[in-house]
Design an enzyme around this catalytic site. Structure first.
Site, PDB file in Angstrom:
ATOM      1  N   GLU A 146       0.809  -1.214   0.000  1.00  0.00           N
ATOM      2  CA  GLU A 146       0.000   0.000   0.000  1.00  0.00           C
ATOM      3  C   GLU A 146       0.841   1.262   0.000  1.00  0.00           C
ATOM      4  O   GLU A 146       0.499   2.247  -0.669  1.00  0.00           O
ATOM      5  CB  GLU A 146      -0.944  -0.008   1.209  1.00  0.00           C
ATOM      6  N   ASP A 151      -7.845   2.114   7.275  1.00  0.00           N
ATOM      7  CA  ASP A 151      -6.528   2.751   7.294  1.00  0.00           C
ATOM      8  C   ASP A 151      -6.600   3.963   8.215  1.00  0.00           C
ATOM      9  O   ASP A 151      -7.675   4.338   8.697  1.00  0.00           O
ATOM     10  CB  ASP A 151      -6.126   3.160   5.870  1.00  0.00           C
TER      11      ASP A 151
END
Length: 349
Positions: free
Chosen positions: A221, A242
């Site tokens: 990511e 997140d």
């Protein structure tokens, strides 16, 4: 989230952050994630890119969900062995050099061994360098001071250090009596810990969710493409878990769940974010709506890759993102409750 589940989550988080995992160097931590899932009895698979995809079977397999969090972190790579024997770095992930000045680090050699060091300015001594305070913190000026008696390229290379070796940063994990958790790499290991704890709890309960739900622990990511593949065609809703970004002009704080309405990639699905708001209001979950101006998630990466999905982004509020980060146990607890309520709810789309 009861005290036992919170304590278990914090222990998972501590174990996660203490395992080095800069993007491109995630095999060990993925093995740890697999061990946690095996112990919990959760079914999972490993992608060719090294991500872990766990699956919780639900009543409806025609319309499925996917949740994702990423275990890869910021880090660096040896760019050059300098004539002094010290190391020049190349950064992995989007952060500023000043955020790692003075940090202890580990050089991970190709033979599996490690050498410790400290990231310093070349002009670090104010007693020697007139510009020690004002020199730019950049690739040219910052270096790794290796913890070995080395003063040349050959001496450093004799330790087994080479260009391309991964460099990880000391996380310095601490939990305070006031409930704060201070550590590097809370982005996004705090969310990984929440999802692992959620799967453990659901498995222990024997709960059958309304929709088959996949949990993707991605490992790329921080470099932009962790969660844009391995999405089953039945997936309709895709939720990135997140960190919530804190700063001037932001509503997000360290004590509630953050619901992102828009980031640099554009708006998130309006209906899905309203569903999160309704779940929070119904279940007395503290939350903040916010825009993250310089941010992209695995969910937005999946949208850009062309997946026909409804996408959302939530997470705990993290102070000092991509630096020395901090959150509070209450933010973890509220975010966990929101994720739990979501996977037990009906489909929005």
């Amino acid at each position: 989230m009861n005290d036992q589940a919170l304590s278990s989550t914090i222990q998972l988080l501590k174990e996660l952050v203490e395992r080095p995992s800069p993007s491109g160097f995630t095999t060990d931590i993925m093995n740890y994630v697999e061990d946690v899932l095996k112990q919990a009895g959760v079914t999972f698979d490993r992608s060719n890119k090294g991500a872990v995809i766990a699956t919780l079977k639900g009543e409806d397999e025609a319309k499925q969900r996917m949740l994702t969090a990423h275990v890869d972190t910021l880090g660096a790579m040896v760019k050059e062995i300098k004539p002094s024997g010290r190391l020049r770095l190349d950064l992995i992930g989007g952060f500023a050099y000043h955020s790692i000045e003075g940090e202890y680090c580990v050089i991970h050699k190709a033979d599996g061994g490690t050498v410790s060091g400290t990231i310093v300015m070349h002009q670090s001594s104010v007693h020697v360098y007139k510009n020690a305070k004002t020199a730019e913190r950049n690739q040219q000026n910052m270096e790794v001071r290796v913890d070995a008696n080395v003063n040349s390229v050959d001496e450093t290379r004799a330790l087994g250090i080479e260009v391309g070796d991964i460099v990880s940063f000391d996380p310095r994990f601490q939990q305070t009596e006031s409930g704060y958790i201070k550590s590097r790499h809370l982005d996004d290991k705090a969310s990984v810990a929440l999802l692992l704890q959620l799967m453990k709890t659901i498995q222990e309960e024997g709960t059958v969710l309304p929709h088959t739900t996949h949990v993707l622990i991605s490992n790329n990511e921080e470099i932009g493409y962790g969660g844009n593949s391995n999405i089953p065609p039945e997936v309709v809703e895709y939720l990135a878990v997140d960190m919530g970004a804190i700063g001037d002009g932001q509503q997000t704080d360290e004590f509630s769940a953050s619901i992102c309405v828009k980031d640099a990639s554009g708006p998130y699905h309006y209906g899905l974010r309203q569903h999160f708001v309704n779940l929070c209001e119904t279940n007395n979950i503290d939350y903040k709506l916010d825009i993250y101006p310089y941010y992209g998630s695995d969910a937005s990466a999946a949208i850009k890759a062309g997946h026909d999905i409804v996408h959302g982004l939530i997470g705990p509020g993290i102070e000092g993102s991509h630096s020395m980060e901090r959150t509070h146990t209450s933010s973890l607890a509220h975010t966990y409750r929101l994720i739990d309520a979501y996977v037990r709810s009906g489909m929005v789309h």
